[in-house]
Design a protein around this motif. Sequence first.
Motif, PDB file in Angstrom:
ATOM      1  N   MET A   1       0.173  -3.282   4.056  1.00 26.59           N
ATOM      2  CA  MET A   1      -1.168  -3.353   3.280  1.00 26.59           C
ATOM      3  C   MET A   1      -0.681  -4.319   1.953  1.00 26.59           C
TER       4      MET A   1
ATOM      5  N   GLY B   1       0.907  -1.170   0.481  1.00 30.47           N
ATOM      6  CA  GLY B   1      -0.420  -0.149   0.259  1.00 30.47           C
ATOM      7  C   GLY B   1       0.757   1.488   0.290  1.00 30.47           C
TER       8      GLY B   1
ATOM      9  N   LEU C   1      -0.117   0.300   6.054  1.00 34.70           N
ATOM     10  CA  LEU C   1       0.095   0.572   4.649  1.00 34.70           C
ATOM     11  C   LEU C   1       1.358   0.260   3.937  1.00 34.70           C
TER      12      LEU C   1
ATOM     13  N   VAL D   1      -1.278  -4.789  -2.172  1.00 37.51           N
ATOM     14  CA  VAL D   1      -2.226  -4.457  -3.241  1.00 37.51           C
ATOM     15  C   VAL D   1      -1.871  -5.319  -4.313  1.00 37.51           C
TER      16      VAL D   1
ATOM     17  N   LEU E   1       0.759   7.234  -6.127  1.00 34.72           N
ATOM     18  CA  LEU E   1       0.050   8.442  -6.093  1.00 34.72           C
ATOM     19  C   LEU E   1       0.566  10.383  -6.369  1.00 34.72           C
TER      20      LEU E   1
ATOM     21  N   VAL F   1       1.771   2.097  -3.361  1.00 31.23           N
ATOM     22  CA  VAL F   1       0.909   2.908  -4.628  1.00 31.23           C
ATOM     23  C   VAL F   1       0.167   4.002  -3.726  1.00 31.23           C
ATOM     24  N   VAL F   2       0.428   4.919  -3.027  1.00 29.37           N
ATOM     25  CA  VAL F   2       0.145   6.211  -1.650  1.00 29.37           C
ATOM     26  C   VAL F   2       1.444   6.829  -2.694  1.00 29.37           C
TER      27      VAL F   2
ATOM     28  N   MET G   1      -8.298   0.222 -12.609  1.00 28.56           N
ATOM     29  CA  MET G   1      -8.767   1.297 -12.744  1.00 28.56           C
ATOM     30  C   MET G   1      -8.658   2.815 -12.057  1.00 28.56           C
ATOM     31  N   VAL G   2      -7.796   2.504 -11.320  1.00 30.21           N
ATOM     32  CA  VAL G   2      -7.003   3.271 -10.735  1.00 30.21           C
ATOM     33  C   VAL G   2      -6.185   4.472 -11.551  1.00 30.21           C
TER      34      VAL G   2
ATOM     35  N   GLN H   1      -5.880  -5.096  -9.346  1.00 34.15           N
ATOM     36  CA  GLN H   1      -6.873  -4.163  -8.452  1.00 34.15           C
ATOM     37  C   GLN H   1      -6.567  -2.896  -8.976  1.00 34.15           C
ATOM     38  N   LEU H   2      -5.181  -2.226  -9.807  1.00 38.92           N
ATOM     39  CA  LEU H   2      -4.585  -1.480  -9.378  1.00 38.92           C
ATOM     40  C   LEU H   2      -5.193  -0.910 -11.241  1.00 38.92           C
TER      41      LEU H   2
ATOM     42  N   ALA I   1      -8.377   6.312 -14.141  1.00 44.38           N
ATOM     43  CA  ALA I   1      -8.381   7.367 -13.738  1.00 44.38           C
ATOM     44  C   ALA I   1      -7.778   8.243 -13.778  1.00 44.38           C
ATOM     45  N   VAL I   2      -6.614   7.925 -13.133  1.00 40.80           N
ATOM     46  CA  VAL I   2      -5.109   8.885 -12.931  1.00 40.80           C
ATOM     47  C   VAL I   2      -4.890   9.683 -14.264  1.00 40.80           C
TER      48      VAL I   2
END
Lengths: 392, 379
Positions: free
Chosen positions: B325, B263, B322, B327, B270, B266-267, B334-335, B331-332, B338-339
């Motif tokens: 976690m 996680g 985080l 991921v 972003l 990912v954060v 659609m993220v 699962q990424l 969107a990004v």
Amino acid sequence: MIDAFPHLLAGLDFRILPEQIMNGLFVGAIYALIALGYTMVYGVLRLINFAHGEVYMLGAYVALFVSYNLGFGPNGHATTSSVANLFLMLVICMVVCALIGVIIERFAYRPMRNASRTSALITAIGVSLFLQYCGMLFLPISPPPSIDEKVNPFRGTKVVTLIPAPAAFNEKIGQMQPLADKADKAYADYMTAHTGADEFNLPPEGQALKDAKQTADGGVLDAQNAANSKSVSVNIRYGDLIILCTSIVLMLLLTYLVMFTKRGRAMRAVSHDFDSAALMGINVNHIITFTFVLGSSLAGAGAMMQATFKGTAITTLFGVLPGVKAFVAAVLGGIGNIPGAVLGGLLMGVAETMVTWAGYSRWSDAVAFVILIGVLLLRPGGLLGSDKVEKV
Amino acid sequence: MNDYQQRLVILAALYVTLAVSLNLINGITGQFSIGHAAFYQIGAYSAGYISHRWITELGHSPPRILWLFGMLLAGAAFAAVAGLIVGLPSLRLKGDYLAIVTLGFGEIIRIAVQNTDALGGAYALQQIPKIYPIWLFWILAITCIAVTRNLIKTARGLTFLAVREDEIASQAMGVNVTKVKVTAFVLGSAFAGAAGALLAHYEGDITPGMFAMDTSFIILTMVVLGGTGSITGSIFAALFLFYLPEYLRGMKTADGSALAVSGATVVASLLMVLIAVVCLKKILDSHWGDPRRRGAAYAAVVVASLVLVRVLVPIVGLFKPLSVMQVPTDQLRMVIFAVSLIVIMLLRPQGIFAHHEFSWTWLKRVFHRGDGPRTEIAS
């Protein structure tokens, strides 16, 4: 006309119609709160803020986490709640949602201010998808009742009788009740006198008393059912009443802010003419931020009440359908028009419950879009909106 | 080719068809439709239902490939009729209103299918005969590209571009705006319907969930990313956005399990994207220096952000939940969509290819530095 379609009316129960309309208003109050956010942002920026539904979704999560911290989590030990808890949840939701709305505006919409409206709309879709799917990675799913019901100190239902049953029915119940009580007592006395008697294998005199009791009780029950079928009453859950009352208070507050304060006047000026307002010395950026604060905090309040009192499952798609429906409500009332959004929201809620009442509950989600297309084709300005055609 | 590779090749063709056909509506005619999955769904369900219902009664008498071709035409026809129905209100609406109507239309279609038991309701329309010659999928994609590309080279097609640029002016010049818009909708939805018909005969079972709102948004992302109006852009973006999640899904760790990132990664990524976009946007808006220095600045920001993400991961990881976690990379999907949608809109609203098209003369110009026609169409 009506006679031609008896099968359409056959399944309708008109006695529950008032209750259904009330339910529609409770659902509609939430739609109205969300629709206000859409309509204000559209009024000021001419942008369909697709991410508004996601602000609403995040509001529900904030409510969930606040309730966890108040001790109503999965391992929580709190047993009683008070109004203070509800108020705390409401305020925190509104503040956090306002913050989220402002951040979205600052980082996603402000850079797009001078771009084409289509680009801004695509950015909004992007933000909405981002919050949905990124939230899916980090946020839990809370099945219904999503927030512990114990948070709400006002559980239960109030029955309001609108049309009482004719007096004849009540008289009949009045006559039968003493007889039934008497039969009950006789049977109870018999059973206490013969302790250890098998209820299902009684001697003849006991069996006779039991039959008499059952007949008398059944008669009273039938009479009550007959009376109920002639009366009209409304069951209102206290939680729903809180939703409606809070929504009304918030809307009055909003009306005050928009109509009677200096900042509200500036907001109306910006929505009327962006550039002239800027020339008149209004700080447009502040006003837009203010608009997002108002709209997002209303969405936060709506989300908190929906999650707490209705117990809808909280997932990251919590805001998609309510968001789209509220947008339709805003269009229905005339987008950019604040009373219109409230009217549209309430109408939308009632329309939806009417469809469910008519037995087409699986279609209730489609109603919004049918209404939308109808409104846009027949009266694009909405019910309270102006008929002014957009010029190029 | 194994089944999985076959699937990738087949679905890629469908996505190319969908992206190019939506580009015809959105990019070339300048309408704003965000409910393209509805036409895809109509094609899939109409063709799928006819096949499911009648192919056994006919006792396989028609050659299967001819049958599939007929179904392709049937899917296209049904979707074209739907396109006509949506195209007509588009005469009165523009911009975001049209967008929301197309979105609503898509949802109505999906809910209607969900509530029709003959179509399998919310579960699936099952037992559609599986017929899928791979070449037909790509023939459809190439036909779609060819039709769109040739359309804008004709005098009739130029009217589409004219409507995009200025509706009122083109009307004054004698363009029948109504006809152009409706034609664009009908043509675009017919290709989407044909793609749907092929999908139904490839999958065998189709569910309403395959055509939900996010499918529409994925197709829209492809068009926007490639550049609204650029066919080349749509094709590249469709291929890129389709293969990227598959690539992420295919990534395995050493022991063969699906790759997962923490996680914190990912954060941190972003945050890195956020910082990089803000910096790039600042440079973009500042009109600073000459093109070469600006290019160097862009490169510097990209390199710096790649370094930054290395630094950020351990810092974000200090927040224990985080870093614990995991991921899974698929699962990424659609993220990432969107990004990329947001980033493209902020930095290059016209899309990567903007209005440019691939052409041989352009290639020659790049390599020989000679003069050649510009590839931009009607800007």
